[in-house]
Motif scaffolding. Structure first.
Motif, PDB file in Angstrom:
ATOM      1  N   GLY A  19       0.760  -1.317  -0.103  1.00  0.00           N
ATOM      2  CA  GLY A  19       0.032   0.033  -0.150  1.00  0.00           C
ATOM      3  C   GLY A  19       0.871   1.131   0.094  1.00  0.00           C
ATOM      4  N   ILE A  20       1.954   1.144   0.836  1.00  0.00           N
ATOM      5  CA  ILE A  20       2.769   2.520   0.981  1.00  0.00           C
ATOM      6  C   ILE A  20       3.366   2.631  -0.709  1.00  0.00           C
ATOM      7  CG2 ILE A  20       4.952   3.320   1.558  1.00  0.00           C
ATOM      8  CD1 ILE A  20       4.124   2.032   4.317  1.00  0.00           C
ATOM      9  N   GLU A  21       3.910   1.409  -1.290  1.00  0.00           N
ATOM     10  CA  GLU A  21       4.437   1.693  -2.663  1.00  0.00           C
ATOM     11  C   GLU A  21       3.297   2.011  -3.389  1.00  0.00           C
ATOM     12  OE1 GLU A  21       6.163  -2.083  -3.887  1.00  0.00           O
ATOM     13  OE2 GLU A  21       7.393  -2.377  -2.123  1.00  0.00           O
ATOM     14  N   THR A  22       2.039   1.516  -3.565  1.00  0.00           N
ATOM     15  CA  THR A  22       1.164   2.161  -4.348  1.00  0.00           C
ATOM     16  C   THR A  22       0.462   3.097  -4.292  1.00  0.00           C
ATOM     17  OG1 THR A  22       0.486  -0.564  -4.618  1.00  0.00           O
ATOM     18  CG2 THR A  22      -0.963   1.324  -5.461  1.00  0.00           C
ATOM     19  N   TYR A  23       0.238   3.798  -3.011  1.00  0.00           N
ATOM     20  CA  TYR A  23      -0.320   4.838  -2.747  1.00  0.00           C
ATOM     21  C   TYR A  23       0.544   6.095  -1.833  1.00  0.00           C
ATOM     22  CZ  TYR A  23      -4.291   1.873  -3.741  1.00  0.00           C
ATOM     23  OH  TYR A  23      -5.101   1.007  -4.460  1.00  0.00           O
ATOM     24  N   GLY A  24       1.595   5.555  -1.464  1.00  0.00           N
ATOM     25  CA  GLY A  24       2.380   6.573  -1.031  1.00  0.00           C
ATOM     26  C   GLY A  24       2.192   7.059   0.725  1.00  0.00           C
ATOM     27  N   THR A  25       1.190   5.970   1.104  1.00  0.00           N
ATOM     28  CA  THR A  25       0.615   6.633   2.584  1.00  0.00           C
ATOM     29  C   THR A  25       0.110   5.139   3.329  1.00  0.00           C
ATOM     30  OG1 THR A  25      -0.869   7.866   3.540  1.00  0.00           O
ATOM     31  CG2 THR A  25      -1.784   6.694   1.707  1.00  0.00           C
ATOM     32  N   GLU A  30      -5.541  10.651   6.685  1.00  0.00           N
ATOM     33  CA  GLU A  30      -6.590  11.403   7.048  1.00  0.00           C
ATOM     34  C   GLU A  30      -7.443  12.190   6.038  1.00  0.00           C
ATOM     35  OE1 GLU A  30      -5.619  13.286  10.912  1.00  0.00           O
ATOM     36  OE2 GLU A  30      -5.029  11.577  11.746  1.00  0.00           O
ATOM     37  N   ASP A  31      -7.030  11.780   4.820  1.00  0.00           N
ATOM     38  CA  ASP A  31      -7.806  12.500   3.660  1.00  0.00           C
ATOM     39  C   ASP A  31      -8.961  12.103   3.299  1.00  0.00           C
ATOM     40  OD1 ASP A  31      -6.123  10.482   2.923  1.00  0.00           O
ATOM     41  OD2 ASP A  31      -6.130  11.290   0.853  1.00  0.00           O
ATOM     42  N   LEU A  32      -9.263  10.827   3.722  1.00  0.00           N
ATOM     43  CA  LEU A  32     -10.760  10.343   3.275  1.00  0.00           C
ATOM     44  C   LEU A  32     -11.853  10.465   4.414  1.00  0.00           C
ATOM     45  CD1 LEU A  32      -9.076   7.071   1.844  1.00  0.00           C
ATOM     46  CD2 LEU A  32      -9.984   9.342   0.522  1.00  0.00           C
ATOM     47  N   THR A  33     -13.122  10.702   3.783  1.00  0.00           N
ATOM     48  CA  THR A  33     -14.217  10.737   4.779  1.00  0.00           C
ATOM     49  C   THR A  33     -14.430   9.327   5.181  1.00  0.00           C
ATOM     50  OG1 THR A  33     -15.879  10.666   2.999  1.00  0.00           O
ATOM     51  CG2 THR A  33     -14.952  12.785   3.601  1.00  0.00           C
ATOM     52  N   GLN A  34     -15.387   9.233   6.146  1.00  0.00           N
ATOM     53  CA  GLN A  34     -15.861   7.982   6.544  1.00  0.00           C
ATOM     54  C   GLN A  34     -16.736   7.317   5.474  1.00  0.00           C
ATOM     55  OE1 GLN A  34     -18.198   8.017  10.287  1.00  0.00           O
ATOM     56  NE2 GLN A  34     -16.679   8.759  11.361  1.00  0.00           N
TER      57      GLN A  34
END
Length: 64
Positions: A19-25, A30-34
């Protein structure tokens, strides 16, 4: 700890690295809503259902 539990923990750690490799996080983001998290989970669940159905078809020798 059982070997199965150790394997699950290892799988989780490997999944996070991917996930870190793909999305960098990480999941600490905290940038997504519920609602966005729920949508992601829903879509992953749909994929899971498709994989399960495919395996059932293969196991039962049913052609599509």
């Amino acid at each position: 700890m059982s070997q199965v539990t150790e394997q699950v923990i290892n799988d989780i750690q490997q999944r996070e690295l991917k996930g870190i490799e793909t999305y960098g996080t990480t999941m600490d983001r905290e940038d997504l809503t519920q609602d966005q998290w729920l949508q992601h989970a829903y879509e992953e669940s749909l994929d899971f259902c498709i994989y399960l159905k495919k395996l059932l078809i293969i196991r039962n020798g049913v052609s599509i």
